[in-house]
Design an enzyme around this catalytic site. Structure first.
Site, short mmCIF file in Angstrom:
data_model
loop_
_atom_site.label_atom_id
_atom_site.label_comp_id
_atom_site.label_asym_id
_atom_site.label_seq_id
_atom_site.Cartn_x
_atom_site.Cartn_y
_atom_site.Cartn_z
N TYR A 1 60.31 22.89 10.68
CA TYR A 1 61.65 22.38 10.37
C TYR A 1 62.16 22.96 9.05
O TYR A 1 63.28 23.47 8.97
CB TYR A 1 61.58 20.85 10.29
CG TYR A 1 62.86 20.17 9.87
CD1 TYR A 1 63.94 20.10 10.73
CD2 TYR A 1 62.96 19.57 8.62
CE1 TYR A 1 65.10 19.46 10.35
CE2 TYR A 1 64.13 18.92 8.24
CZ TYR A 1 65.19 18.87 9.10
OH TYR A 1 66.35 18.24 8.71
N ARG B 1 73.79 15.09 25.72
CA ARG B 1 74.03 14.13 26.79
C ARG B 1 74.88 12.98 26.26
O ARG B 1 74.98 12.78 25.05
CB ARG B 1 72.72 13.60 27.37
CG ARG B 1 71.83 12.88 26.40
CD ARG B 1 70.49 12.52 27.06
NE ARG B 1 69.62 13.68 27.19
CZ ARG B 1 68.81 14.11 26.23
NH1 ARG B 1 68.75 13.52 25.06
NH2 ARG B 1 68.04 15.17 26.41
N GLY C 1 73.53 11.51 17.08
CA GLY C 1 72.41 11.37 16.15
C GLY C 1 72.72 10.47 14.97
O GLY C 1 73.80 9.88 14.87
N LYS D 1 65.26 25.50 8.34
CA LYS D 1 66.37 25.13 7.43
C LYS D 1 66.52 26.17 6.33
O LYS D 1 67.64 26.53 5.95
CB LYS D 1 66.13 23.74 6.84
CG LYS D 1 66.37 22.60 7.82
CD LYS D 1 67.84 22.49 8.24
CE LYS D 1 68.10 21.37 9.22
NZ LYS D 1 69.47 21.39 9.77
N ASP E 1 77.55 16.16 22.42
CA ASP E 1 76.09 16.07 22.32
C ASP E 1 75.52 16.62 23.63
O ASP E 1 76.25 16.85 24.58
CB ASP E 1 75.64 14.62 22.07
CG ASP E 1 74.36 14.57 21.23
OD1 ASP E 1 74.36 14.02 20.13
OD2 ASP E 1 73.33 15.11 21.72
N1 SER Z 1 64.74 13.37 6.90
C1 SER Z 1 64.38 14.55 7.60
C2 SER Z 1 63.06 14.44 8.23
O1 SER Z 1 62.30 13.60 7.83
C3 SER Z 1 64.35 15.69 6.65
O2 SER Z 1 65.54 16.33 6.63
O3 SER Z 1 62.78 15.21 9.10
#
Ligand code: SER
Length: 311
Positions: free
Chosen positions: A141, A38, A13, A145, A36
């Site tokens: 997300y 893959r 990543g 987190k 990772d």
């Molecule tokens: N930069 C990330 C995003 O845009 C946020 O942690 O998902």
């Protein structure tokens, strides 16, 4: 000789790629195992295929290489997570809990896990957002987190797990591609500026967000991981300010180098995500606890991005 043996999970990543380079330089390639879900191309050894949800496979890699530290970077980012909320929750949460458990039972000694400005939400004060503030994220997300931060602090307090974390701003770099975030525009814009001298932005021109050049983010990560444990007073996750700018301002910075560059705006679903996040961050705690100091401003980053992408 280094005594640290490191496993990076999610090494393909945006962060993983640059972090692997930096850690291999510091600890020696043989002491940094990349992994990772893959392989991409011919990965540099040592590399292992690993699904973060496969706890047994993780354990066998930890034992095979006698890993002492794990950098857990595998996650679905904000925009991708909105399209598959249950997968995002599963991957982002259970991946973390698997790694925390291996620190709890003594298999590993130290963990780095990234959090994000996405832990904040529309009810958070948006300017100069302090470390401790209202936290009501409204993206899956951000929810994952924030829950992850609470797990990190809980495992530290309850089981003495040495876990360290940073709430990264949007990250910008030329070596690796971002993968499904709301802040990705700030990377795409440099590629398009060089390729076609124009860019259509998926956020409106006045959308200010905190961002950071990857070399600063990598330096912060390594500095936090090297700090004596007693200096790491926050075990949820540290605010990092970075540079705050909007698409209009990054376009002007690019125009200092590419005068003909034009930008147009076509906001999509990511606009609402961006609107829910802070515009600027206060990182007093990171400065005081482990001596954090940012190096790159918008112009310095823009020069380096354009110079390196041109090559
Ligand atoms: N930069 C990330 C995003 O845009 C946020 O942690 O998902």
């Amino acid at each position: 000789m280094s005594t640290e043996r490191i496993l990076i999970i999610g090494s393909n990543g945006q962060i993983g790629f640059e972090l692997a380079e930096a850690l291999r330089k510091k600890y020696g390639s043989e002491n940094v195992v990349c992994s990772d879900i893959r392989a991409v191309g011919e990965p540099i050894a040592p590399f292992e295929i690993l699904d973060v949800l496969d706890k047994e496979a993780m354990l066998s890699i930890l034992k095979k290489y006698q890993i002492s530290q794990v950098y857990l970077l595998a996650a679905l980012l904000s925009a991708t997570a909105e399209k598959n909320p249950k997968l995002a929750w599963d991957l982002n949460m259970n991946g973390l809990i698997n790694v925390l458990d291996f620190a709890k039972d003594g298999t590993i000694k130290k963990i780095f896990w990234p959090s994000s400005i996405a832990v904040f939400g529309p009810t958070t004060p948006m300017i100069n957002t302090p470390q401790y503030s209202v936290m009501e994220p409204n993206t899956i997300y951000g929810i994952s987190k924030l829950a992850g931060e609470r797990f990190c602090e809980y495992y530290h307090q309850k089981y003495k797990v040495d876990v360290r974390s940073i709430r990264y701003p949007g990250l910008i770099g030329w070596k690796s591609a971002p993968g499904g975030g709301t802040t990705d525009y700030a990377v795409h814009i440099y590629h398009e500026a060089l390729k076609s001298k124009s860019y259509e932005c998926f956020l409106s021109g006045d959308t200010t967000l905190p961002m950071m050049y990857l070399p600063d983010a990598i330096r912060a990560t390594m500095q936090l991981m090297d700090a004596p444990s007693s200096d790491v007073k926050i075990r949820s996750s540290y605010n990092l300010a970075g540079i705050s700018f909007n698409p209009e301002q990054i376009a002007s910075a690019i125009r200092k180098r590419i005068a003909e560059f034009t930008i147009s705006y076509k906001p999509d679903f990511r606009q609402a995500i961006a609107n829910s996040w802070p515009q600027s961050i206060n990182d007093t705690e990171a400065q005081n606890d482990w001596g954090w100091k940012m190096e790159y401003d918008l112009d310095k980053m823009t020069n380096e991005m354009l110079d390196n992408l041109k090559k």
